[in-house]
Design a protein around this motif. Structure first.
Motif, PDB file in Angstrom:
ATOM      1  N   TRP A 163      28.272-150.821 -48.493  1.00 37.99           N
ATOM      2  CA  TRP A 163      27.994-150.285 -49.798  1.00 37.99           C
ATOM      3  C   TRP A 163      26.526-150.370 -50.322  1.00 37.99           C
ATOM      4  O   TRP A 163      26.016-149.397 -50.677  1.00 37.99           O
ATOM      5  CB  TRP A 163      28.694-151.359 -50.915  1.00 37.99           C
ATOM      6  N   LEU A 164      25.674-151.593 -50.089  1.00 37.24           N
ATOM      7  CA  LEU A 164      24.331-151.432 -50.104  1.00 37.24           C
ATOM      8  C   LEU A 164      23.512-150.516 -49.396  1.00 37.24           C
ATOM      9  O   LEU A 164      22.768-150.031 -49.825  1.00 37.24           O
ATOM     10  CB  LEU A 164      24.158-153.113 -49.951  1.00 37.24           C
ATOM     11  N   SER A 165      24.055-150.490 -48.260  1.00 35.79           N
ATOM     12  CA  SER A 165      23.227-149.576 -47.283  1.00 35.79           C
ATOM     13  C   SER A 165      23.329-148.069 -47.744  1.00 35.79           C
ATOM     14  O   SER A 165      22.396-147.254 -47.800  1.00 35.79           O
ATOM     15  CB  SER A 165      23.992-149.638 -45.747  1.00 35.79           C
ATOM     16  N   ALA A 166      24.565-147.699 -48.027  1.00 37.71           N
ATOM     17  CA  ALA A 166      24.993-146.319 -48.785  1.00 37.71           C
ATOM     18  C   ALA A 166      24.124-146.167 -49.921  1.00 37.71           C
ATOM     19  O   ALA A 166      23.696-144.982 -50.108  1.00 37.71           O
ATOM     20  CB  ALA A 166      26.331-146.292 -49.044  1.00 37.71           C
ATOM     21  N   VAL A 167      23.943-147.215 -50.763  1.00 30.58           N
ATOM     22  CA  VAL A 167      23.333-146.894 -51.993  1.00 30.58           C
ATOM     23  C   VAL A 167      21.757-146.895 -51.796  1.00 30.58           C
ATOM     24  O   VAL A 167      21.066-145.895 -52.102  1.00 30.58           O
ATOM     25  CB  VAL A 167      23.435-148.158 -53.145  1.00 30.58           C
ATOM     26  N   LEU A 168      21.248-147.572 -51.047  1.00 29.31           N
ATOM     27  CA  LEU A 168      19.774-147.727 -50.727  1.00 29.31           C
ATOM     28  C   LEU A 168      19.262-146.413 -49.713  1.00 29.31           C
ATOM     29  O   LEU A 168      18.116-145.779 -49.931  1.00 29.31           O
ATOM     30  CB  LEU A 168      19.293-148.936 -50.051  1.00 29.31           C
ATOM     31  N   ILE A 169      20.069-146.207 -48.776  1.00 27.97           N
ATOM     32  CA  ILE A 169      19.810-145.364 -47.947  1.00 27.97           C
ATOM     33  C   ILE A 169      20.500-143.928 -47.913  1.00 27.97           C
ATOM     34  O   ILE A 169      19.995-142.825 -47.401  1.00 27.97           O
ATOM     35  CB  ILE A 169      19.706-145.760 -46.247  1.00 27.97           C
ATOM     36  N   GLY A 170      21.618-144.050 -48.142  1.00 27.60           N
ATOM     37  CA  GLY A 170      22.485-142.900 -48.288  1.00 27.60           C
ATOM     38  C   GLY A 170      23.370-142.993 -47.026  1.00 27.60           C
ATOM     39  O   GLY A 170      23.181-143.611 -46.075  1.00 27.60           O
ATOM     40  N   LEU A 229      15.424-139.975 -45.383  1.00 32.84           N
ATOM     41  CA  LEU A 229      13.789-139.978 -45.071  1.00 32.84           C
ATOM     42  C   LEU A 229      13.314-138.587 -45.360  1.00 32.84           C
ATOM     43  O   LEU A 229      11.961-138.711 -45.714  1.00 32.84           O
ATOM     44  CB  LEU A 229      13.633-140.481 -43.683  1.00 32.84           C
ATOM     45  N   GLY A 230      13.948-137.624 -45.015  1.00 31.38           N
ATOM     46  CA  GLY A 230      13.213-136.178 -45.060  1.00 31.38           C
ATOM     47  C   GLY A 230      12.814-135.980 -46.616  1.00 31.38           C
ATOM     48  O   GLY A 230      11.732-135.580 -47.235  1.00 31.38           O
ATOM     49  N   ARG A 231      13.860-136.479 -47.591  1.00 32.86           N
ATOM     50  CA  ARG A 231      13.925-136.228 -49.110  1.00 32.86           C
ATOM     51  C   ARG A 231      12.644-137.304 -49.470  1.00 32.86           C
ATOM     52  O   ARG A 231      11.840-136.804 -50.482  1.00 32.86           O
ATOM     53  CB  ARG A 231      15.107-136.642 -49.827  1.00 32.86           C
ATOM     54  N   ILE A 232      12.512-138.463 -48.969  1.00 32.75           N
ATOM     55  CA  ILE A 232      11.558-139.416 -49.339  1.00 32.75           C
ATOM     56  C   ILE A 232       9.982-138.609 -48.828  1.00 32.75           C
ATOM     57  O   ILE A 232       9.120-138.748 -49.690  1.00 32.75           O
ATOM     58  CB  ILE A 232      11.645-140.545 -48.804  1.00 32.75           C
ATOM     59  N   ALA A 233      10.245-138.184 -47.791  1.00 33.55           N
ATOM     60  CA  ALA A 233       8.909-137.545 -47.382  1.00 33.55           C
ATOM     61  C   ALA A 233       8.384-136.542 -48.290  1.00 33.55           C
ATOM     62  O   ALA A 233       6.980-136.306 -48.636  1.00 33.55           O
ATOM     63  CB  ALA A 233       8.975-136.911 -45.958  1.00 33.55           C
ATOM     64  N   VAL A 234       9.234-135.612 -48.648  1.00 31.76           N
ATOM     65  CA  VAL A 234       8.791-134.270 -49.480  1.00 31.76           C
ATOM     66  C   VAL A 234       8.712-134.982 -50.827  1.00 31.76           C
ATOM     67  O   VAL A 234       7.401-134.460 -51.328  1.00 31.76           O
ATOM     68  CB  VAL A 234      10.204-133.528 -49.620  1.00 31.76           C
ATOM     69  N   LEU A 235       9.038-135.995 -51.285  1.00 28.75           N
ATOM     70  CA  LEU A 235       9.056-136.531 -52.483  1.00 28.75           C
ATOM     71  C   LEU A 235       7.627-137.055 -52.497  1.00 28.75           C
ATOM     72  O   LEU A 235       6.633-136.943 -53.458  1.00 28.75           O
ATOM     73  CB  LEU A 235       9.819-137.694 -53.009  1.00 28.75           C
ATOM     74  N   VAL A 236       7.140-137.754 -51.717  1.00 34.02           N
ATOM     75  CA  VAL A 236       5.587-138.654 -51.524  1.00 34.02           C
ATOM     76  C   VAL A 236       4.988-137.408 -51.485  1.00 34.02           C
ATOM     77  O   VAL A 236       3.634-137.580 -52.266  1.00 34.02           O
ATOM     78  CB  VAL A 236       5.694-139.258 -50.285  1.00 34.02           C
ATOM     79  N   VAL A 237       4.806-136.454 -50.644  1.00 37.05           N
ATOM     80  CA  VAL A 237       3.878-135.500 -50.404  1.00 37.05           C
ATOM     81  C   VAL A 237       3.636-134.580 -51.790  1.00 37.05           C
ATOM     82  O   VAL A 237       2.447-134.355 -52.413  1.00 37.05           O
ATOM     83  CB  VAL A 237       4.298-134.418 -49.329  1.00 37.05           C
ATOM     84  N   THR A 238       4.780-134.221 -52.545  1.00 38.92           N
ATOM     85  CA  THR A 238       4.818-133.616 -53.822  1.00 38.92           C
ATOM     86  C   THR A 238       4.120-134.530 -54.842  1.00 38.92           C
ATOM     87  O   THR A 238       3.142-133.951 -55.427  1.00 38.92           O
ATOM     88  CB  THR A 238       6.058-133.371 -54.305  1.00 38.92           C
ATOM     89  N   CYS A 239       4.303-135.843 -54.908  1.00 41.52           N
ATOM     90  CA  CYS A 239       3.785-136.687 -55.845  1.00 41.52           C
ATOM     91  C   CYS A 239       2.157-136.733 -55.506  1.00 41.52           C
ATOM     92  O   CYS A 239       1.368-136.732 -56.266  1.00 41.52           O
ATOM     93  CB  CYS A 239       4.213-138.163 -55.652  1.00 41.52           C
TER      94      CYS A 239
END
Length: 172
Positions: free
Chosen positions: A13-20, A27-37
């Motif tokens: 459950w914890l893994s699903a919440v933190l990582i999906g 990881l792709g979404r995080i990379a896009v979010l970081v570049v956008t910010c």
């Protein structure tokens, strides 16, 4: 030491919440979010209008953004509203570019003249009576002035801006 069924369920459950459920997508979404910010916070600079020198185009106490990348591939153009470093990034002026490098600028009966020809300025709503002698703009300089010309010439901050002090183009 064996993990119990309850511990495995908690870890899952914890893994699903933190990582999906799909770590590569996350990881792709995080990379896009970081570049956008990074892009938004480093390339767009908020600026607050203080004063009436740009009325009626920009209102006093309005907030706008400066595109710091606008002049990466071309030079400022006539009519652009730019942010100019006045005292570092803490104090900036917001003015309109009316004179380009190498041109001669003057004011007669409140009207701007470039190389002896009157400049069409539809953004100027109130006329003025400024009289400014002809002046040649240097090779890396721009002549900037606010849109509110109803102010007296002595109360108006205007004049030559060196290219390196122009931070970017004001958006909107």
């Amino acid at each position: 030491m064996e993990t119990t069924k309850e511990e495995r369920a908690w870890t899952s459950w914890l893994s699903a919440v933190l990582i999906g459920r799909h770590p590569k997508r996350t990881l792709g979404r995080i990379a896009v979010l970081v570049v956008t910010c990074v892009a938004v916070f480093n390339l767009l600079l908020p600026i607050r209008v203080e004063g009436i020198s740009m009325l009626p185009t920009y209102r006093d106490q309005g907030v706008n953004f400066v595109n710091r990348m606008a002049y990466l591939f071309h030079r400022p153009r006539r009519g652009d509203v730019v942010a100019i470093e006045f005292a570092g990034h803490q104090v900036m002026l917001m003015k309109r570019v009316i004179g380009l490098p190498g041109e001669t600028i003057s004011f007669h009966l409140g009207r701007a003249y470039i190389n002896g020809q009157p400049l069409a300025e539809p953004y100027v709503k109130n006329g003025c009576n400024w009289e400014i002698e002809p002046r040649v703009i240097g090779p890396d300089e721009y002549y900037v002035v606010g849109d509110n010309r109803s102010m007296s010439e002595s109360d108006h901050t205007k004049g030559i801006a060196v290219r390196r002090r122009i931070v970017g183009k004001v958006l909107l």
